[in-house]
Design a protein around this motif. Sequence first.
Motif, PDB file in Angstrom:
ATOM      1  N   ALA A 422       0.813  -0.985  -0.218  1.00  0.00           N
ATOM      2  CA  ALA A 422      -0.352  -0.144   0.219  1.00  0.00           C
ATOM      3  C   ALA A 422       0.366   1.198  -0.238  1.00  0.00           C
ATOM      4  CB  ALA A 422      -0.554  -0.297   1.309  1.00  0.00           C
ATOM      5  N   LEU A 423       2.292   1.300   1.090  1.00  0.00           N
ATOM      6  CA  LEU A 423       3.082   2.052   0.757  1.00  0.00           C
ATOM      7  C   LEU A 423       3.724   2.641  -0.850  1.00  0.00           C
ATOM      8  CD1 LEU A 423       4.374   1.891   4.000  1.00  0.00           C
ATOM      9  CD2 LEU A 423       3.203   4.282   3.642  1.00  0.00           C
ATOM     10  N   GLY A 424       4.069   1.659  -1.322  1.00  0.00           N
ATOM     11  CA  GLY A 424       4.179   1.442  -2.507  1.00  0.00           C
ATOM     12  C   GLY A 424       3.400   2.126  -3.467  1.00  0.00           C
ATOM     13  N   ALA A 425       2.223   1.769  -3.921  1.00  0.00           N
ATOM     14  CA  ALA A 425       1.078   2.221  -4.517  1.00  0.00           C
ATOM     15  C   ALA A 425       1.036   3.691  -3.923  1.00  0.00           C
ATOM     16  CB  ALA A 425       0.200   0.908  -4.551  1.00  0.00           C
ATOM     17  N   ALA A 426       1.265   4.387  -2.573  1.00  0.00           N
ATOM     18  CA  ALA A 426       0.872   5.367  -2.661  1.00  0.00           C
ATOM     19  C   ALA A 426       2.008   6.354  -3.451  1.00  0.00           C
ATOM     20  CB  ALA A 426       0.665   5.627  -0.803  1.00  0.00           C
ATOM     21  N   PHE A 427       3.087   5.908  -2.969  1.00  0.00           N
ATOM     22  CA  PHE A 427       4.464   7.007  -3.330  1.00  0.00           C
ATOM     23  C   PHE A 427       4.359   7.115  -4.804  1.00  0.00           C
ATOM     24  CE2 PHE A 427       4.940   6.820   1.284  1.00  0.00           C
ATOM     25  CZ  PHE A 427       4.854   8.484   1.490  1.00  0.00           C
ATOM     26  N   LEU A 428       4.526   5.740  -4.902  1.00  0.00           N
ATOM     27  CA  LEU A 428       5.025   5.529  -6.611  1.00  0.00           C
ATOM     28  C   LEU A 428       3.815   5.062  -7.404  1.00  0.00           C
ATOM     29  CD1 LEU A 428       7.347   1.999  -6.307  1.00  0.00           C
ATOM     30  CD2 LEU A 428       7.667   5.109  -5.888  1.00  0.00           C
ATOM     31  N   PRO A 432       2.616  10.116  -7.384  1.00  0.00           N
ATOM     32  CA  PRO A 432       2.568  11.337  -9.095  1.00  0.00           C
ATOM     33  C   PRO A 432       1.111  10.936  -9.495  1.00  0.00           C
ATOM     34  CG  PRO A 432       3.888   9.081  -8.495  1.00  0.00           C
ATOM     35  CD  PRO A 432       3.116   9.428  -7.445  1.00  0.00           C
ATOM     36  N   LEU A 433       0.597  11.023  -9.555  1.00  0.00           N
ATOM     37  CA  LEU A 433      -0.939  11.218 -10.299  1.00  0.00           C
ATOM     38  C   LEU A 433      -1.700  12.258  -9.703  1.00  0.00           C
ATOM     39  CD1 LEU A 433      -2.396   7.306 -10.903  1.00  0.00           C
ATOM     40  CD2 LEU A 433      -1.130   8.967 -12.008  1.00  0.00           C
ATOM     41  N   LEU A 434      -1.576  12.160  -8.701  1.00  0.00           N
ATOM     42  CA  LEU A 434      -2.337  13.482  -7.723  1.00  0.00           C
ATOM     43  C   LEU A 434      -1.444  14.663  -8.345  1.00  0.00           C
ATOM     44  CD1 LEU A 434      -3.964  14.655  -5.840  1.00  0.00           C
ATOM     45  CD2 LEU A 434      -2.362  14.163  -3.538  1.00  0.00           C
ATOM     46  N   LEU A 435       0.201  14.895  -7.686  1.00  0.00           N
ATOM     47  CA  LEU A 435       1.035  15.904  -8.312  1.00  0.00           C
ATOM     48  C   LEU A 435       0.720  16.511 -10.236  1.00  0.00           C
ATOM     49  CD1 LEU A 435       3.891  14.919  -7.084  1.00  0.00           C
ATOM     50  CD2 LEU A 435       2.659  16.870  -5.806  1.00  0.00           C
ATOM     51  N   ALA A 436       0.218  15.339 -11.059  1.00  0.00           N
ATOM     52  CA  ALA A 436       0.797  15.469 -12.245  1.00  0.00           C
ATOM     53  C   ALA A 436      -1.385  16.134 -12.194  1.00  0.00           C
ATOM     54  CB  ALA A 436       0.267  14.219 -13.088  1.00  0.00           C
ATOM     55  N   GLY A 437      -2.153  15.781 -11.704  1.00  0.00           N
ATOM     56  CA  GLY A 437      -3.588  16.214 -11.890  1.00  0.00           C
ATOM     57  C   GLY A 437      -3.198  17.293 -11.240  1.00  0.00           C
ATOM     58  N   SER A 438      -3.156  18.084 -10.193  1.00  0.00           N
ATOM     59  CA  SER A 438      -2.958  19.164  -9.508  1.00  0.00           C
ATOM     60  C   SER A 438      -2.549  20.627 -10.613  1.00  0.00           C
ATOM     61  CB  SER A 438      -2.132  19.514  -8.014  1.00  0.00           C
ATOM     62  OG  SER A 438      -0.791  19.044  -7.961  1.00  0.00           O
ATOM     63  N   GLY A 439      -1.570  19.790 -11.132  1.00  0.00           N
ATOM     64  CA  GLY A 439      -0.284  21.087 -11.622  1.00  0.00           C
ATOM     65  C   GLY A 439      -1.384  20.903 -13.088  1.00  0.00           C
ATOM     66  N   ALA A 440      -2.453  19.726 -13.814  1.00  0.00           N
ATOM     67  CA  ALA A 440      -2.957  20.330 -15.112  1.00  0.00           C
ATOM     68  C   ALA A 440      -4.373  20.941 -14.331  1.00  0.00           C
ATOM     69  CB  ALA A 440      -3.752  18.474 -15.522  1.00  0.00           C
ATOM     70  N   TRP A 441      -4.319  21.055 -13.806  1.00  0.00           N
ATOM     71  CA  TRP A 441      -5.783  21.642 -12.880  1.00  0.00           C
ATOM     72  C   TRP A 441      -5.344  22.965 -12.408  1.00  0.00           C
ATOM     73  CZ3 TRP A 441      -6.596  24.429  -8.182  1.00  0.00           C
ATOM     74  CH2 TRP A 441      -8.148  25.481  -7.757  1.00  0.00           C
ATOM     75  N   ILE A 442      -4.393  23.110 -11.993  1.00  0.00           N
ATOM     76  CA  ILE A 442      -3.605  24.409 -12.413  1.00  0.00           C
ATOM     77  C   ILE A 442      -2.764  25.703 -12.890  1.00  0.00           C
ATOM     78  CG2 ILE A 442      -1.512  26.454 -11.161  1.00  0.00           C
ATOM     79  CD1 ILE A 442      -1.235  24.046  -9.095  1.00  0.00           C
ATOM     80  N   ALA A 443      -2.479  24.428 -14.385  1.00  0.00           N
ATOM     81  CA  ALA A 443      -2.348  25.503 -16.006  1.00  0.00           C
ATOM     82  C   ALA A 443      -3.666  25.447 -16.654  1.00  0.00           C
ATOM     83  CB  ALA A 443      -1.318  24.042 -16.719  1.00  0.00           C
ATOM     84  N   TRP A 444      -5.223  24.783 -15.813  1.00  0.00           N
ATOM     85  CA  TRP A 444      -6.152  24.898 -16.845  1.00  0.00           C
ATOM     86  C   TRP A 444      -6.554  25.819 -16.543  1.00  0.00           C
ATOM     87  CZ3 TRP A 444     -11.162  24.820 -14.863  1.00  0.00           C
ATOM     88  CH2 TRP A 444     -12.916  25.073 -15.331  1.00  0.00           C
TER      89      TRP A 444
END
Length: 449
Positions: A422-428, A432-444
């Motif tokens: 579970a820790l591996g899935a959360a960090f790996l 990363p998906l959360l950071l990418a999503g937040s970056g896309a939302w801020i750009a939009w």
Amino acid sequence: MGARFGHLVHAMLVLVAAAAVAFLSTRYATVTDWSRERSASLGAESVAMLKTLDAPVEVVCYARRQGELRAIVAGFVERYRRVKPDLTLRFVDPDEDPGAMRAAGINVDGEMELRYKARSERLKVLGEAEFSNALLRLSRARERIVAFLEGEGERQPLGKANADLGQFAAVLAERGLRAVPLPLANTGKVPDNTDLVVVANPRVAVPDAVAAELVDYLARGGALLWLVEPDEKSGLDGLAQALGLRVLPGTLVDGSGQAFGLGDPSFVAVTQYPPHAITRDFALTTLFPQAAALARLADARWDVRPILRSSAQSWNETGAIPKAGDSADTIRQDGEADEIPGPLDLGFALTRVSPRPDRKEQRAVVIGDGDFLSNSFLGNGGNRDFGQRVFDWLLGDDAQIAVADRAAPDRTLDFTPAQLAALGAAFLVALPLLLAGSGAWIAWRRRRR
């Protein structure tokens, strides 16, 4: 203008306050241990022991200037100085006078000498238990009398010959023990003020009256150290019988010594020790040249515990004494010649209920070698330290300050395989998906503006 003047005054006051704090910090210090188990402070037992010391303590550390060892030692000793301000630390560089260091028996970088009331003790291991226990032993005030049997060719306690024990007697003197000769053939009886009798392998058979007095001394509750040599004709069979021991014939040889660079198989190197108060936490290698193996008798009236044991590659060689360079290819165990395969015991510690009303326990030690404490071999490995432990135990000075393990309980994390996945899935994956999503939302959001 007024505002600027106010700012200037404020800045000056801050500087004055900072200078005052800096000055006061050089005069007064406060140390607080915020660790959960107070692992950076001394234990309560050590603090209580330090408060009983009514004289200054000097610590001399023989450490080189290079490296961080001096800083580590200074930080450790500082814990004791906080409780006992008259405890001082001084460093000596062993490279400045190597000859003097060898003469003093200094062979470990960082070795310490503790001095208290004209007594001293050496330490090779840096730890609270070792340091506090050394101070505890030095704090015992009464001088102890150690009588060495003489008159039958024994090793001389004050002699300077290679086979004598003069250097070790000097060690005993530093620890408040006085070595005196015991000419039993003349006196006929062990004096009542004797704390310990040492029999260091007589070269000729002792008179019957001397042997009988030694057995009687043992029966009266006296403490005894007997250093035996292979095939010794000392006339002390009665003493061995009273102790419930037997000296095996021949010389102990050990093939495992080649791993330590020993070319002579009759030199036994001991690195692992049976559990006992003498050997507790003892991790130094000891060397026993041409030792004798010992065995317990079935009807012993003592609690007999081994303290020294050879390896499985050893046996008691009853033939010619091996020479340097001999190996397992040139000497063999001969079962028909009463040669017993190892591991074999070469040291025993014996206890029983003391017949003396002023003592609870009687103690004795028998070791199948006397060379390990001689002037020639005292400086080898842990010989000196092991000898000190034997004398401390025999004299009842083995009381230890128990230092509890104060390591923090949360230094390790234990996870099940499912939790690790579970820790591996959360960090790996998720992070990363959360950071990418937040970056896309801020750009939009920015493009909509």
